[in-house]
Design an enzyme around this catalytic site. Structure first.
Site, PDB file in Angstrom:
ATOM      1  N   CYS A 190       0.864  -1.176   0.000  1.00 46.78           N
ATOM      2  CA  CYS A 190       0.000   0.000   0.000  1.00 46.78           C
ATOM      3  C   CYS A 190       0.901   1.227   0.000  1.00 46.78           C
ATOM      4  O   CYS A 190       1.744   1.381   0.898  1.00 46.78           O
ATOM      5  CB  CYS A 190      -0.874  -0.023   1.247  1.00 46.78           C
ATOM      6  SG  CYS A 190      -1.825   1.484   1.500  1.00 46.78           S
ATOM      7  N   CYS A 198      -0.918   3.826  -6.334  1.00 51.77           N
ATOM      8  CA  CYS A 198      -1.827   3.203  -5.362  1.00 51.77           C
ATOM      9  C   CYS A 198      -1.985   1.782  -5.860  1.00 51.77           C
ATOM     10  O   CYS A 198      -2.239   1.565  -7.054  1.00 51.77           O
ATOM     11  CB  CYS A 198      -3.172   3.922  -5.350  1.00 51.77           C
ATOM     12  SG  CYS A 198      -4.454   3.027  -4.425  1.00 51.77           S
TER      13      CYS A 198
END
Ligand code: DGL
Length: 282
Positions: free
Chosen positions: A93, A207
Site C-alpha cells: 500500500c 496506489c
C-alpha cells in the site's frame, strides 16, 4: 497445536529471520489493492505460503490523516506478526508505506518491504519529460513523494492527482459490482487539465488498487501514455530477501479482514483467483 517457528538472528540490525518453511509472507493493504503485488510475487515465488491482510475496517486509508495511519499501521502489523509469525511483511500500500514504513521497521524485528510510487522508472521512461502521478489524497501530499521527485525526477515535470474514486472502483470491480465509467475519464482529466498535462506520456499508478483498473485507465488515457506501477519491483525485492529460504505450505493461503461490510461474499471468487482459499477475521 501451533508450531513455534525457529528463529535465528540474521545479524542485520535486529532483524530476525524466521527459517520455518511454513512461515508465510504477509502482504498488507487497506483492501484489495495489495493483490496486485501478490500476483507479481506469485510469479516469482509460487510455492511461498501467503497471508494477505486487508484492513477493511479502516478502508480507505487515502482519506485518513497522517496521524491516523502512523498510529494504526505499525500497531496492527505488530498484532499480525504475533499471530501469523511471517518471515517477511510487505506493506502493499503506497499510502501506508509513504507514511508509516519507517515506524513499522522501527517497531518490528523482521524484514519489511514497502511500496513507494514508481517515480524512478517513470522518469527513465518519459520522452516528453512530463509524468503524471495518480495516488490517494494522503499519498500525493507526502514528503516521501517530494523526496522521490527531487531524487529521480528533478529535471521532469511531475503532476499529481488524487483519485479516491478509483479505490472504490477497484473494490467494486473485484466484487463484480457496477463501476461508473466516468471515474476513469475524471482521473485522466485531473492530470491532463493541469498546466503541461497535455504532454504527459507516463502515468505512475501510485496506489496498489489502480493496476486492477489497468485496462479502463489505458482506455481513458489513450495510446501513447504508459502506465507504470511498482508491483513487479516489489516482487523482485521479496524474492531477493527470501533467497535460499525453504517454503512449505501447511495450510491454505489465507485472506484476513479487519472489518466486514456485508460484501465479502462477493469478493470470494476474486480472492480464490489469487489463490486465497481461506478467510479469517481479525
Ligand atoms: N491501496 C492503497 C495504496 O496503495 C490505498 C487505498 C486506500 O485509500 O485505502 O495507497
Amino acid at each position: 497445536m501451533k508450531k513455534k517457528p525457529s528463529l535465528d538472528k540474521s545479524g542485520a540490525q535486529g532483524v530476525v529471520t524466521i527459517t520455518e518453511p511454513s512461515a508465510p509472507i504477509l502482504l498488507f493493504d487497506s483492501g484489495v489493492g495489495g493483490l496486485t503485488v501478490l500476483a507479481e510475487m506469485r510469479k516469482l515465488l509460487p510455492q511461498a505460503p501467503v497471508v494477505y491482510v486487508a484492513d477493511t475496517a479502516a478502508l480507505p486509508y487515502g482519506e485518513k490523516t497522517e496521524r491516523q495511519i502512523a498510529t494504526r499501521v505499525p500497531a496492527l502489523l505488530g498484532r499480525l506478526v504475533e499471530r501469523y509469525r511471517p518471515r517477511l511483511v510487505t506493506i502493499a500500500c503506497n499510502t501506508a508505506s509513504t507514511i508509516a514504513l519507517a515506524a513499522a521497521r522501527e517497531a518490528l524485528e523482521l524484514p519489511i518491504v514497502g511500496t513507494v510510487p514508481a517515480i524512478k522508472p517513470a522518469a527513465a521512461t518519459t520522452q516528453t519529460g512530463v509524468i503524471g502521478l495518480l495516488g490517494t489524497a494522503a499519498t500525493i501530499r507526502q514528503a516521501y513523494v517530494d523526496n522521490l521527485e527531487r531524487e529521480f525526477a528533478a529535471d521532469k515535470l511531475l503532476l499529481r492527482h488524487a483519485a479516491p474514486a478509483l479505490v472504490q472502483a477497484a473494490e467494486a470491480k473485484l466484487r463484480g459490482d457496477p463501476v461508473d465509467p466516468a471515474v476513469f475519464a475524471a482521473a485522466a482529466e485531473g492530470l491532463r487539465a493541469q498546466p503541461g498535462g497535455e504532454k504527459i506520456d507516463v502515468v505512475v499508478l501510485a496506489c496498489t488498487h489502480f493496476p486492477l483498473l489497468r485496462e479502463e485507465l489505458r482506455a481513458a488515457f489513450g495510446p501513447g501514455v504508459a502506465l507504470i506501477d511498482g508491483a513487479a519491483g516489489i516482487a523482485r525485492r521479496i524474492a531477493f530477501l527470501t533467497q535460499g529460504q525453504r517454503f512449505e505450505r501447511d495450510r491454505p493461503d489465507t485472506a484476513v479482514f479487519t472489518g466486514e461490510n456485508g460484501t465479502l461474499e462477493r469478493l470470494l471468487p476474486a480472492l480464490a483467483g489469487y489463490g486465497l482459499e481461506r478467510i479469517e477475521h481479525l
